[in-house]
Design an enzyme around this catalytic site. Sequence first.
Site, PDB file in Angstrom:
ATOM      1  N   LYS A 119      -2.677   6.987  -4.529  1.00 44.45           N
ATOM      2  CA  LYS A 119      -2.100   5.704  -4.125  1.00 44.45           C
ATOM      3  C   LYS A 119      -3.158   4.618  -4.012  1.00 44.45           C
ATOM      4  O   LYS A 119      -2.910   3.459  -4.341  1.00 44.45           O
ATOM      5  CB  LYS A 119      -1.358   5.864  -2.803  1.00 44.45           C
ATOM      6  CG  LYS A 119      -0.135   6.745  -2.959  1.00 44.45           C
ATOM      7  CD  LYS A 119       0.888   6.544  -1.870  1.00 44.45           C
ATOM      8  CE  LYS A 119       2.106   7.370  -2.226  1.00 44.45           C
ATOM      9  NZ  LYS A 119       3.203   7.215  -1.311  1.00 44.45           N
ATOM     10  N   GLU A 203      -0.852   0.457   5.514  1.00 45.34           N
ATOM     11  CA  GLU A 203      -0.114  -0.662   4.930  1.00 45.34           C
ATOM     12  C   GLU A 203       0.713  -1.330   6.025  1.00 45.34           C
ATOM     13  O   GLU A 203       1.235  -0.649   6.906  1.00 45.34           O
ATOM     14  CB  GLU A 203       0.870  -0.150   3.863  1.00 45.34           C
ATOM     15  CG  GLU A 203       0.241   0.204   2.543  1.00 45.34           C
ATOM     16  CD  GLU A 203       1.245   0.754   1.527  1.00 45.34           C
ATOM     17  OE1 GLU A 203       0.831   1.074   0.428  1.00 45.34           O
ATOM     18  OE2 GLU A 203       2.445   0.849   1.859  1.00 45.34           O
ATOM     19  N   HIS A 238      13.181  10.637   3.525  1.00 52.76           N
ATOM     20  CA  HIS A 238      12.481  10.131   2.351  1.00 52.76           C
ATOM     21  C   HIS A 238      13.000  10.721   1.045  1.00 52.76           C
ATOM     22  O   HIS A 238      12.308  10.742   0.038  1.00 52.76           O
ATOM     23  CB  HIS A 238      10.963  10.353   2.460  1.00 52.76           C
ATOM     24  CG  HIS A 238      10.414   9.840   3.752  1.00 52.76           C
ATOM     25  ND1 HIS A 238      10.321   8.510   4.027  1.00 52.76           N
ATOM     26  CD2 HIS A 238      10.002  10.490   4.865  1.00 52.76           C
ATOM     27  CE1 HIS A 238       9.844   8.357   5.247  1.00 52.76           C
ATOM     28  NE2 HIS A 238       9.651   9.536   5.781  1.00 52.76           N
ATOM     29  N   ARG A 295       7.346  10.069 -14.484  1.00 50.45           N
ATOM     30  CA  ARG A 295       8.246  11.119 -14.977  1.00 50.45           C
ATOM     31  C   ARG A 295       9.619  10.512 -15.200  1.00 50.45           C
ATOM     32  O   ARG A 295       9.847   9.357 -14.855  1.00 50.45           O
ATOM     33  CB  ARG A 295       8.378  12.212 -13.907  1.00 50.45           C
ATOM     34  CG  ARG A 295       8.866  11.620 -12.594  1.00 50.45           C
ATOM     35  CD  ARG A 295       9.408  12.619 -11.599  1.00 50.45           C
ATOM     36  NE  ARG A 295      10.126  11.927 -10.549  1.00 50.45           N
ATOM     37  CZ  ARG A 295       9.595  11.477  -9.419  1.00 50.45           C
ATOM     38  NH1 ARG A 295       8.312  11.612  -9.195  1.00 50.45           N
ATOM     39  NH2 ARG A 295      10.342  10.862  -8.524  1.00 50.45           N
TER      40      ARG A 295
END
Lengths: 504, 165
Positions: A119, A203, A238, A295
Amino acid sequence: MQTKVKKILVANRGEIAVRVIRACKELGIPVVAVYSEPDRKSLHVQLADEAVFIGPPPPLESYLNMDAIMDAARKTGCDAVHPGYGFLAENDSFAGLLEKEGLTFIGPPSSVIRSMGSKLEARAIMKKAGVPIIPGLLEGSENAGEIIEAAGKIDGAMFIKASAGGGGKGMRFVLDRKNLPALVREAIGEAKSAFGNGTVYIEEAIENPRHIEFQVLADNHGNVIHLFERECSIQRRHQKVLEETPSTALDDKLREKMGRTAVKAAQAAGYRNAGTVEFMLGGDGKFYFLEMNTRIQVEHPITEMTTGIDLVKWQMRIAGGEALAFEQADIARRGHAIECRIYAEDTDNNFIPSCGVIARLQEPRGPGIRNDSGVYQGWEVNPHYDPILSKLVAWGEDREAARRKMILALDEYVIHGIKTSIELHKKILENRMFIEGNTYTDFFARCKDDLFQAGKKEVPDEAFIAAVLHNMLDSSPAVQPNARARLSPWQEIGRWEIGTGGGV
Amino acid sequence: MEFTFIIDDVEKSVTVEKKNDVYVFSIGEREYVVSASPLANGTLTFFIDNRSYIAVVSQGEAGTSIGLNGRNFLVRGEEDAGSMGASHGSGHGDGSVESPMPGNIVAVNVSEGDHVKSGEALLVIESMKMQNEITAPLDGRILKVGCSVGDQVNFGDVLVEIEPA
């Protein structure tokens, strides 16, 4: 320059293996399935031209076993491998191994999987390319003290995220700053054990966030296009539950801007094949790059339904060196599509997985209905793999038409023998927040009283009438599932509540 | 004829009388005039007044499943209901915590002698890639922990025994 792929091995199982196998057959490309012990009788094995046994139930010994899959590919003379989603789909070592052995990985180059899989690296690449990223730290650390100190520069609520992260692992939400040190340490520990890399960063939290992603296609000749967005805000733990396109949050101006940014992000990443650029969209209309999924996505069918482009077939064509047959201006959207992920789980019981024999299966039909399924009547759902049974997709001329069509399809969808998420999907679609298009990532938290039911449910008289009629008229067919029906735990041990702590 | 069924934990008594081609049902205060025809594929169609219903029926070891208007109902007769009640007692009331699913133990948070409160996390089972927290059904003291991290467990395996406080 690559040549057309001649024979494809599908390194996956379930509905996505079935989807890929069908696409190969349509293209006239011979296709090979692989399977683990409990999947011997699975649908993807039945549909493929050839099937190779690769190992025992645990994924590490079968669907994640690179050597076994390479052996299967060599033995059957395959020159390409389609990884589906999950398992080895975003494993750069696997893609690298195929590249080294001279086989085609149907997806992006291993170097792109690697850079987008980190990330922090992805954030750095996007920032350099002028793609907006979520404000926060650009450097991560495994040292809790460094992260806690750096967090001092950030205002308001924040997320601690693992650089190697995915699936919510190593991620923590920080609302109250006094919890920060403990949460940073937890996140580092979790990231270390899940990914072998404890690097985390921070973040800022976006207010009223929505999860909007853009489908992209990139060929090996420098052409990159986007195929509009998918709204995926409705999630639990999630994991996405229901997706739709178009998003109610985008007007044409914002859509165009985000689409252009998605293409820019894919170009900056050096992307090839089908991929997805995920954005966070704030309540203020500002959007930020979240990550790139390298993907085919679970929810790709809604894009196919609204654009008329078969993404999986284009994956094979791009891998074989073909150039895209269309430009950005040729891509149009038509109508609205919704996807419901039908999971084998008890949605009123904290989503605990439900295993057992599918004693009865009746799939919905009708114009605009598509059901990408990996199961059949008599199949035994086992505990080793993802609980997705099928993806039910409804297309309508507009959002309301698609919504109503989906409700009817869910009504028609009968799965007996295991618990499924069918009823929960109906409640989502009938919820006022959904009808009004107010789908945020905290949808479940906001609507939990409407969506989940603890304790006794109302049972209408009609159900009792049906039970009596069945008893008197004996309408049951001799349904003989392949495997012996296993008692579900609800019959063995009575009602369970997990995570809520309540009694019956 | 009178029937008592338990459907999804709700018990109702139903009386039914055949009159010519139709059945007259009484459930509580209400009366329904029903005509019905079973179809060969395990589907039952019936009409209440003019309203049409399709019930998909299948027989499993757990009981009879009926799919009606997008909902699934599990039907148990009176006898089944009795045994259901008994197993319910042993599985829940006495502090014996059984596995509600097959899976792998990935965390055990308690050890013998610990005091736990109802709802407190005892352990985590991973099944179908999901981590599922198993919580204490009641307040008490841990008598025995029957599993450890890495164990593969099945439906009904005793995971933890709690002595009720």
